[in-house]
Write a protein that holds these residues in place. Structure first.
Motif: not given
Lengths: 141, 228
Positions: A23, A26, A30, A36, A119-127, B5-13, B15
């Protein structure tokens, strides 16, 4: 608990490490910063005990990208194709009986693997990341 | 300067990946390499004390003139089996796993690099004594055998089906002890064939030599089957 269960726990621990490796790989692919949630399917024809797997995971995940991840395990029954009559049937162990002809066992079609389903992952997003539109607008101005 | 501003986003993958995928890839590589050098790889699985090393010693003696043999030995501790097999004048590599209860493909790949594989016809892999975990790890072997010694009892096949199910042959060892114990080889045949109708059962004694001919013949046949 005897020697047998100690050996088994080590086995699940080694599998938990492999799970985390997979994981994390993976996640890096991405660009995720953490894992999580993991859904793992454990076939009943593997020698894996779900409780041992969960325990092992809780220890193995420390210090990894999956440090705060929850592991959900789904036990998968074994699907057989009867050796004698080719009927497909489900069973909980490798000596299950064919409901059609009563003979024991069959070719294992599924339920003999450990599958990382999702799996569920946290990706950082820059607003404030400029979108293409915004960039164009500032250029025109 | 504006703070981003940093935002956390959840992503489903999704596999759908075999947990042991990495091991499978290495196993495939091993198998392909060994096929290129026409080196038959045989994975030997059993409980501790079933007689793997003794069988290998007898095999090296009997087959050593005819086929070039090498051995990879896996143990949690000591090099005792390795020393015994080195005494048979065959190339051998010892893997001491420490705490790991089974061998994995990555260990075998490394070990094979230490053997003159180009010159070997057969490499036996003596797995760590354990009937549970080794069954799950493909080592890139062409064939797999599980040993079951007479003192262990026939119901081992029922209690530890994973190793027997994934094997090409069951080798019942120490048959010289049949006269002292209640052991029914027929039951081993029944139980094992429920798991795999094509599994071969060979009963032998490395000590007396009984049944060794069949075992050696099977190795020759497997080599032919694999490489012509």
């Amino acid at each position: 608990m005897g020697n047998g269960s100690c050996v088994k726990r080590m086995h699940e621990f080694s599998l938990a490490l492999s799970l985390i490796e997979a994981v994390e790989q993976k996640a890096k692919e991405i660009g995720a910063t953490s894992v999580v949630y993991i859904k793992l399917r454990v076939g009943m024809a593997t020698a894996v005990v779900p409780e041992f797997m969960t325990e092992a995971f809780e220890v193995a995940k420390i210090g990894s990208l999956a440090e705060n991840a929850t592991l959900e395990i789904e036990l998968e029954p074994i699907m057989f194709s009867c050796w004698k009559c080719n009927t497909e049937f489900e069973g909980k162990d490798l000596f299950s009986r064919c409901p059609s002809c009563g003979s024991i066992g069959g070719r294992v079609i599924s339920g003999d693997k450990l599958i990382i389903e999702r799996v569920e992952m946290e990706v950082m997003k820059n607003e404030n990341e400029p979108t293409e539109q915004t960039a164009q607008a500032s250029f025109d101005a | 300067m504006r703070m981003n501003q940093q935002n956390k986003q959840r992503k489903q993958v999704l596999m759908l990946e075999n947990l042991l995928h990495a091991n499978e890839l290495i196993a495939k590589r091993i198998s392909e390499h060994a096929s290129k050098t026409k080196t038959l790889l045989i994975n030997m699985i059993s409980s501790p004390g079933s007689g793997k090393t003794t069988l290998l010693e007898a095999t090296a003696k009997a087959l050593g003139e005819e086929m070039r043999i090498g051995v990879i030995v896996g143990d949690v501790a000591t090099q005792r089996d390795y020393e015994r097999l080195k005494g048979c004048n065959i190339p051998a590599v010892q893997i001491v796993t420490g705490s790991e209860c089974h061998l994995e493909a990555a260990m075998i790949e490394q070990a094979l690099n230490q053997l003159p594989i180009d010159e070997l016809d057969v490499v036996f892999i003596e797995n760590v004594g354990n009937l549970i975990c080794p069954a799950e790890f493909n080592l890139g072997e062409h064939f797999r055998v599980t040993l079951l010694s007479v003192p262990e009892g026939e119901d081992k096949v029922l209690k530890y089906p994973h190793a027997f199910r994934t094997s090409d042959a069951v080798i019942v060892t120490k048959v010289d002890l049949l006269k002292h114990l209640n052991f029914d080889v027929g039951l081993v045949v029944d139980y094992a064939r429920s798991l795999n109708p094509n599994i071969r059962i060979i009963a032998l004694s490395a000590f007396t030599g009984e049944g060794m001919g069949e075992w050696l013949e099977m190795i020759r046949m497997w080599h032919k089957e694999a490489f012509g």
